[in-house]
Design a protein around this motif. Structure first.
Motif, short mmCIF file in Angstrom:
data_model
loop_
_atom_site.label_atom_id
_atom_site.label_comp_id
_atom_site.label_asym_id
_atom_site.label_seq_id
_atom_site.Cartn_x
_atom_site.Cartn_y
_atom_site.Cartn_z
N ILE A 130 -8.09 -0.58 -0.15
CA ILE A 130 -9.74 -0.50 0.19
C ILE A 130 -10.84 -0.96 -0.25
O ILE A 130 -11.70 -1.44 0.73
CB ILE A 130 -9.55 1.72 0.35
CG1 ILE A 130 -8.07 2.28 0.86
CG2 ILE A 130 -11.01 2.14 1.01
CD1 ILE A 130 -9.01 3.23 1.82
N GLY A 131 -10.87 -0.84 -1.87
CA GLY A 131 -11.79 -1.26 -2.37
C GLY A 131 -12.13 -2.49 -2.78
O GLY A 131 -13.40 -3.19 -2.61
N SER A 168 0.53 -1.09 -0.08
CA SER A 168 0.22 -0.01 0.14
C SER A 168 0.59 0.82 0.03
O SER A 168 0.67 2.21 0.85
CB SER A 168 -0.91 0.38 0.84
OG SER A 168 -0.19 -0.49 2.41
N ARG A 202 -3.09 1.74 -2.09
CA ARG A 202 -3.76 2.83 -1.35
C ARG A 202 -4.94 2.27 -1.31
O ARG A 202 -6.73 2.05 -1.12
CB ARG A 202 -3.57 3.59 -0.71
CG ARG A 202 -2.24 3.28 0.12
CD ARG A 202 -1.98 4.43 0.69
NE ARG A 202 -0.25 4.78 1.72
CZ ARG A 202 -0.32 4.98 2.30
NH1 ARG A 202 -0.84 5.86 3.11
NH2 ARG A 202 1.27 5.04 3.05
N ARG A 203 -5.68 2.68 -2.36
CA ARG A 203 -6.72 3.10 -3.16
C ARG A 203 -8.07 1.83 -3.77
O ARG A 203 -8.29 1.33 -3.41
CB ARG A 203 -7.18 3.90 -4.09
CG ARG A 203 -7.38 5.36 -3.79
CD ARG A 203 -7.91 6.37 -5.20
NE ARG A 203 -6.86 6.64 -6.12
CZ ARG A 203 -5.45 6.99 -5.99
NH1 ARG A 203 -5.58 7.99 -5.54
NH2 ARG A 203 -5.24 7.01 -7.55
N PRO A 246 -0.52 5.58 -3.48
CA PRO A 246 -1.17 6.57 -3.45
C PRO A 246 -2.95 4.97 -4.51
O PRO A 246 -4.06 5.23 -3.90
CB PRO A 246 -1.69 7.70 -4.23
CG PRO A 246 -0.70 8.35 -3.70
CD PRO A 246 0.45 6.85 -3.87
N ALA A 247 -2.04 4.99 -5.51
CA ALA A 247 -3.30 3.85 -6.09
C ALA A 247 -3.21 2.53 -5.86
O ALA A 247 -4.11 2.27 -5.82
CB ALA A 247 -2.56 4.29 -7.94
#
Length: 714
Positions: A139-140, A129, A135-136, A132-133
């Motif tokens: 989360i998804g 993670s 991490r997104r 940022p990509a």
């Protein structure tokens, strides 16, 4: 949360103790203790790998025995001799290696297609993670996994949810999880090192738990209708020292064999041959000798995979996995019922031991590409088909899932080699069997089909336990150790998520023509290990002690959920009887009645008795042939035939559920050559009618299980 840690193994410190002089004796003592600890640590691998190779060898010898028409006892003695030779060779090789220099690795242990970066330190790896990509996406994936797990768990309850919700959410979670671990693999400069070797203390705990699992197998009994075939076949082989290639339940190896049971599996032959050579009853050999051994091996297989895949706290994960198997039983398809309660059936040991070992061997192969890993994959595939024909359906799915995941990171050579090694013998033996015997076709009731929603409900269950199973399925890739374990867990999740999409199982059923095994597709998961990994999630905490306490708290919550919301293995709702002493896996009264009938001086001909007694008798002896061993098997011989109608009519008469007239009974009794009729004393119609049919009372049994037997008058 995703597993972003790498585990670094500190280099061993040099031993400061001098090896000569006055301190030589303590040094020798320490060296001896070190060897003992090393042997203990290696015991699970030695036992499980040895068992895999040994049973694979027997399976091959059993298949070759068809060419020479060898008796099972001869095959078993040849196998024993081969095992002794292999054991001697293994010991000699181990001694030779112990005396060889250790300053260089063996030639076959170097990865065949490793990139130069594979030797870089693990600490250089970039967390999943970090960007940022990622991490997104993480989360998804977590959101989709939560939605899939909760909706799948609710789908089997009173909450009315369409299965498309968990199917789509689960597929999104699986795809996202695979993308995450693939990105971590490709972007990191180095792989996470293989799991540290288990310590002697860890292994000792696993060995103790496994021994307790084996001991518990003596006292819990779950009688299943399938035992009349599987155990009955072992009894038939033990008493006659022959392999029945034709029907042995309704006839004396005369009628055609059941098409859904080609004689590929060797487990029943092994048990029967072992009993014949040793001189004990085949049921005793199975339930008092082989079952506890298989229970220990299954627990050790679970330990080995859990240790390899767990990023931390493998003992805690293993404990939770064992608790899951013991506490989540009840339903006929729950994994807990196939672990200990039906482990004596080939499919039970397949799902409990072969599945985790296959994932373990594939992990080792993709990590190291050693000849040893490849040999073990081949041996395990032979073992699998020697246990159950289901292996020819589940193994391609499992290996396909692993291979697809490896293809995504460029390991196509290793994936192809693994696929050939794991599938050549099972598929080849099945093809040869079908060409020669025309077997493996399902008919009638054997064609029962369960869609994706009901398959999830039957195997992963529903409610709270179903939610936990869903979290383990769709979050497993984020929890497993980095690199290969995470990638394989992601591949398995994607494969099962695709199968859970409505219409996919229906399509497979239409293409294969065999529906009976499709509800078993969740077996491709190493579900108990994934359940255990849930307690290894890294909880944010300021200290190591608090993180460990959090993991322990999660483990307690998981076990509490299993205890509160599932049916334990020892419950009567699991169709289990718990006994104070070791017993056969039969209702004790039925067992006693069947032995009593066997001891009677009976007229020639078939035995007609209540269905439960006729289903028990073949497990006791092959000498007493019964009218109806199991009505389920009549679908193999046409339910509309006179052959089936006669048996159903007479069985209902003996059960007291029907009252056919003597005019209806007499032709059926004559056609089937029934020599003895035994009925419970409560069946007054049968007792009164038997003399009118030309049968005379010749034996009576007192309560409990009071019964009267009538013999055909000459």
């Amino acid at each position: 949360m995703a597993n972003v840690d790498s585990i670094a193994v500190a280099p061993a410190e040099p031993d400061p103790t001098p090896r000569t002089g006055p301190a030589s004796r303590p040094a020798n003592t320490r060296a001896g203790l070190a060897r003992v600890r090393a042997l203990v640590a290696a015991a699970p691998a030695i036992l499980t790998d040895g068992a895999v190779i040994a049973f694979a060898l027997f399976t091959v010898l059993y298949h070759l025995a068809f060419l020479g028409d060898l008796r099972p006892s001869v095959t078993f003695r040849i196998w024993l001799l081969c095992c002794v030779v292999l054991a001697v060779v293994a010991v000699l090789r181990a001694r030779r290696r112990a005396g060889a220099p250790t300053d260089s690795a063996p030639a076959d242990s170097a990865p065949a297609d490793s990139a130069p970066a594979d030797s870089a330190p693990a600490a250089q790896q970039e967390p999943v993670s970090a960007r940022p990509a990622d991490r997104r996406l993480l989360i998804g994936v977590l959101v989709a996994a939560a939605v899939a797990a909760v909706s799948a768990g609710l789908a089997g309850t009173s909450v009315n949810l369409t299965w498309w919700i968990p199917a789509v959410a689960g597929l999104l979670a699986a795809v996202g999880g695979l993308l995450l671990v693939r990105q971590a693999w490709l972007s990191g400069p180095a792989p996470t090192p293989a799991a540290p070797a288990p310590t002697a203390a860890q292994t000792a705990y696993a060995l103790v738990v496994s021994a307790l699992v084996g001991i518990s197998s003596f006292f819990m009994a779950r009688n299943t209708p399938d035992d009349v075939y599987y155990v009955g076949k072992s009894v038939w082989i033990a008493e006659r020292d022959l392999i029945p290639l034709n029907d042995f339940l309704f006839s004396e190896n005369v009628l055609p064999a059941m098409g859904s049971q080609p004689p590929i599996p060797s487990i029943e032959v092994f048990d029967g041959a072992f009993a014949n050579v040793v001189g004990i009853h085949a049921s005793s050999a199975l339930w008092y000798v082989l079952l506890p051994i298989m229970a220990v091996l299954a627990a050790l297989a679970l330990w080995r995979l859990t240790h390899r895949w767990a990023p931390r706290r493998p003992l805690l994960a293993f404990t939770v996995a064992i608790a899951y198997l013991y506490l989540v039983a009840g339903d006929d398809a729950a994994l807990g019922t196939f672990h200990l309660l039906r482990l004596h059936e080939g499919k039970g040991i397949f799902v409990s031991a072969v599945i985790p070992l296959m994932w373990l061997y594939l992990t080792e192969w993709f990590d190291n590409r050693t000849r040893r890993s490849l040999v073990l994959i081949v041996a395990l595939s032979i073992t699998a088909i020697g246990l159950t024909n289901t292996a020819a359906i589940i193994l391609p799915m499992l290996v396909g899932a692993a291979g697809f995941a490896m293809l995504l990171v460029g390991r196509w050579k290793a994936a192809v080699v693994a696929a050939v090694a794991a599938l050549a013998y099972p598929i080849g033996s099945l093809v040869v069997s079908r060409l020669l015997l025309g077997g493996m076709t399902a008919t009638g009731a054997d064609d029962a089909f369960f869609n994706a929603a009901y398959t999830y409900k039957r195997t992963l269950l529903f409610g709270v336990v179903g939610v936990i199973s869903g979290l383990a399925l769709w979050c497993g890739a984020l929890l497993a150790r980095r690199r290969t374990p995470a990638l394989l867990a992601a591949g398995a999740a994607l494969a099962l998520s695709v199968l859970f999409v409505p219409g996919v199982l229906e399509l497979l059923s239409a293409l294969s023509g065999i529906s009976v095994v499709l509800w078993r597709v969740p077996w491709l998961l190493a579900l108990p290990t994934l359940i255990g990994l849930l307690c290894t999630v890294r909880v944010p905490a300021p200290t190591v002690a608090l993180r460990r306490a959090a993991s322990g708290g999660i483990a307690v919550l998981l076990v509490a959920a299993f205890a509160l919301f599932a049916t334990p293995m020892w419950s009567a709702k699991s169709w289990v009887e718990v006994h104070p002493r070791p017993t056969w896996k039969l209702p004790q009264q039925r067992q006693a009645i069947s032995f009593w009938i066997k001891g009677l001086d009976r007229p020639q001909g078939l035995l007609l008795a209540p269905k439960t007694i006729m289903r028990t008798t073949p497990i006791i002896t092959s000498e007493v042939r019964v009218v109806l061993p199991r009505d389920f098997y009549l679908v193999e011989y046409d339910l509309n035939s006179q052959f089936a109608k006669d048996r159903l009519l007479l069985a209902d008469f003996a059960d007291g559920t029907a009252s056919p007239t003597p005019a209806e009974l007499t032709p059926a009794l004559d056609r089937l050559d029934v020599g003895t009729i035994c009925v419970y004393n409560g069946n007054r119609y049968a007792r009164d009618t038997a003399p009118q049919l030309g049968y005379q009372e010749f034996a009576a049994r007192k309560a409990p299980g009071a019964m009267t037997c009538f013999g055909r008058a000459d």
